[in-house]
Write a protein that holds these residues in place. Structure first.
Motif, PDB file in Angstrom:
ATOM      1  N   GLU A   1       0.841  -1.203   0.000  1.00  0.00           N
ATOM      2  CA  GLU A   1       0.000   0.000   0.000  1.00  0.00           C
ATOM      3  C   GLU A   1       0.878   1.256   0.000  1.00  0.00           C
ATOM      4  O   GLU A   1       1.773   1.394   0.839  1.00  0.00           O
ATOM      5  CB  GLU A   1      -0.897  -0.021   1.238  1.00  0.00           C
ATOM      6  CG  GLU A   1      -1.969   1.029   1.246  1.00  0.00           C
ATOM      7  CD  GLU A   1      -3.029   0.787   0.202  1.00  0.00           C
ATOM      8  OE1 GLU A   1      -3.631   1.771  -0.239  1.00  0.00           O
ATOM      9  OE2 GLU A   1      -3.264  -0.373  -0.176  1.00  0.00           O
ATOM     10  N   PRO A   2       0.633   2.204  -0.919  1.00  0.00           N
ATOM     11  CA  PRO A   2       1.436   3.433  -0.947  1.00  0.00           C
ATOM     12  C   PRO A   2       1.230   4.278   0.313  1.00  0.00           C
ATOM     13  O   PRO A   2       0.122   4.362   0.840  1.00  0.00           O
ATOM     14  CB  PRO A   2       0.906   4.188  -2.166  1.00  0.00           C
ATOM     15  CG  PRO A   2       0.148   3.214  -2.962  1.00  0.00           C
ATOM     16  CD  PRO A   2      -0.318   2.145  -2.020  1.00  0.00           C
ATOM     17  N   THR A   3       2.316   4.859   0.793  1.00  0.00           N
ATOM     18  CA  THR A   3       2.244   5.755   1.941  1.00  0.00           C
ATOM     19  C   THR A   3       2.622   7.154   1.482  1.00  0.00           C
ATOM     20  O   THR A   3       3.588   7.333   0.752  1.00  0.00           O
ATOM     21  CB  THR A   3       3.195   5.311   3.067  1.00  0.00           C
ATOM     22  OG1 THR A   3       4.523   5.276   2.559  1.00  0.00           O
ATOM     23  CG2 THR A   3       2.814   3.947   3.596  1.00  0.00           C
ATOM     24  N   LEU A   4       1.850   8.136   1.911  1.00  0.00           N
ATOM     25  CA  LEU A   4       2.072   9.533   1.539  1.00  0.00           C
ATOM     26  C   LEU A   4       2.339  10.316   2.811  1.00  0.00           C
ATOM     27  O   LEU A   4       1.543  10.281   3.749  1.00  0.00           O
ATOM     28  CB  LEU A   4       0.838  10.078   0.818  1.00  0.00           C
ATOM     29  CG  LEU A   4       0.930  11.492   0.272  1.00  0.00           C
ATOM     30  CD1 LEU A   4       1.964  11.556  -0.850  1.00  0.00           C
ATOM     31  CD2 LEU A   4      -0.418  11.937  -0.250  1.00  0.00           C
ATOM     32  N   LYS A   5       3.484  11.004   2.845  1.00  0.00           N
ATOM     33  CA  LYS A   5       3.801  11.783   4.034  1.00  0.00           C
ATOM     34  C   LYS A   5       4.489  13.080   3.631  1.00  0.00           C
ATOM     35  O   LYS A   5       5.216  13.126   2.630  1.00  0.00           O
ATOM     36  CB  LYS A   5       4.665  10.985   5.009  1.00  0.00           C
ATOM     37  CG  LYS A   5       6.000  10.550   4.445  1.00  0.00           C
ATOM     38  CD  LYS A   5       6.769   9.704   5.437  1.00  0.00           C
ATOM     39  CE  LYS A   5       8.077   9.268   4.811  1.00  0.00           C
ATOM     40  NZ  LYS A   5       8.868   8.452   5.678  1.00  0.00           N
ATOM     41  N   PRO A   6       4.268  14.139   4.386  1.00  0.00           N
ATOM     42  CA  PRO A   6       4.943  15.407   4.083  1.00  0.00           C
ATOM     43  C   PRO A   6       6.413  15.343   4.486  1.00  0.00           C
ATOM     44  O   PRO A   6       6.790  14.594   5.398  1.00  0.00           O
ATOM     45  CB  PRO A   6       4.178  16.423   4.923  1.00  0.00           C
ATOM     46  CG  PRO A   6       3.564  15.641   6.016  1.00  0.00           C
ATOM     47  CD  PRO A   6       3.338  14.256   5.487  1.00  0.00           C
ATOM     48  N   PHE A   7       7.231  16.128   3.796  1.00  0.00           N
ATOM     49  CA  PHE A   7       8.665  16.137   4.074  1.00  0.00           C
ATOM     50  C   PHE A   7       9.182  17.550   3.852  1.00  0.00           C
ATOM     51  O   PHE A   7       8.839  18.195   2.865  1.00  0.00           O
ATOM     52  CB  PHE A   7       9.392  15.147   3.160  1.00  0.00           C
ATOM     53  CG  PHE A   7      10.875  15.087   3.375  1.00  0.00           C
ATOM     54  CD1 PHE A   7      11.399  14.486   4.503  1.00  0.00           C
ATOM     55  CD2 PHE A   7      11.742  15.645   2.463  1.00  0.00           C
ATOM     56  CE1 PHE A   7      12.765  14.432   4.706  1.00  0.00           C
ATOM     57  CE2 PHE A   7      13.104  15.582   2.647  1.00  0.00           C
ATOM     58  CZ  PHE A   7      13.623  14.978   3.776  1.00  0.00           C
ATOM     59  N   GLU A   8       9.999  18.037   4.781  1.00  0.00           N
ATOM     60  CA  GLU A   8      10.633  19.341   4.628  1.00  0.00           C
ATOM     61  C   GLU A   8      12.054  19.128   4.141  1.00  0.00           C
ATOM     62  O   GLU A   8      12.885  18.573   4.853  1.00  0.00           O
ATOM     63  CB  GLU A   8      10.631  20.094   5.957  1.00  0.00           C
ATOM     64  CG  GLU A   8       9.267  20.581   6.367  1.00  0.00           C
ATOM     65  CD  GLU A   8       9.310  21.410   7.640  1.00  0.00           C
ATOM     66  OE1 GLU A   8      10.378  21.476   8.283  1.00  0.00           O
ATOM     67  OE2 GLU A   8       8.275  21.984   7.977  1.00  0.00           O
ATOM     68  N   LEU A   9      12.320  19.558   2.922  1.00  0.00           N
ATOM     69  CA  LEU A   9      13.641  19.423   2.311  1.00  0.00           C
ATOM     70  C   LEU A   9      14.455  20.663   2.640  1.00  0.00           C
ATOM     71  O   LEU A   9      14.109  21.768   2.214  1.00  0.00           O
ATOM     72  CB  LEU A   9      13.511  19.241   0.795  1.00  0.00           C
ATOM     73  CG  LEU A   9      14.804  19.171  -0.006  1.00  0.00           C
ATOM     74  CD1 LEU A   9      15.632  17.964   0.417  1.00  0.00           C
ATOM     75  CD2 LEU A   9      14.499  19.099  -1.490  1.00  0.00           C
ATOM     76  N   VAL A  10      15.505  20.493   3.417  1.00  0.00           N
ATOM     77  CA  VAL A  10      16.382  21.601   3.784  1.00  0.00           C
ATOM     78  C   VAL A  10      17.493  21.690   2.744  1.00  0.00           C
ATOM     79  O   VAL A  10      18.232  20.730   2.527  1.00  0.00           O
ATOM     80  CB  VAL A  10      16.975  21.391   5.194  1.00  0.00           C
ATOM     81  CG1 VAL A  10      17.926  22.513   5.550  1.00  0.00           C
ATOM     82  CG2 VAL A  10      15.868  21.257   6.210  1.00  0.00           C
TER      83      VAL A  10
END
Length: 116
Positions: A17-26
């Motif tokens: 199952e695909p998982t979608l999560k936010p990510f902050e790219l520094v």
């Protein structure tokens, strides 16, 4: 110069199952925001030759395959794809051969029907 941050989405569909999560790219000064940098910072790869992502077409942005050096922008969805189970070229070739066989069988049935 201060570090810059991009908010992107990470979608990992490699294991079920695909998982979608936010990510902050520094992004540190002197770096450009690329797909490769996002993969390294997210912990999916160590470098471009990492065996986890070295096969062609294993990652993209919004459903489009991207290269390691492709730019990434605010709000993009970086996706990791599972390996293909069936080669699309082989499927098309098999279907074309089946259609050709059906044509030959239909022509042979017509010839038999005319003889009777």
């Amino acid at each position: 110069m201060a570090d810059q941050m991009l908010n992107i989405w990470l979608c990992d569909a490699r294991g079920g199952e695909p998982t979608l999560k936010p990510f902050e790219l520094v992004i540190e000064s002197g770096q450009s925001p690329t797909v490769g940098l996002a993969l390294v910072k997210a912990g999916f790869a160590l470098n471009q030759e990492d065996p986890a992502i070295s096969r062609k077409g294993c990652f993209g942005v919004f459903g489009k395959r991207k290269d390691w050096d492709s730019p990434i922008y605010e709000g993009d969805r970086l996706e990791l794809y599972p390996p293909l189970l069936i080669d699309p070229k082989a499927v098309r070739r098999k279907k074309a051969n089946q259609n050709q066989d059906a044509k030959f069988q239909a022509a042979a049935a017509k010839r038999r029907a005319r003889r009777l």
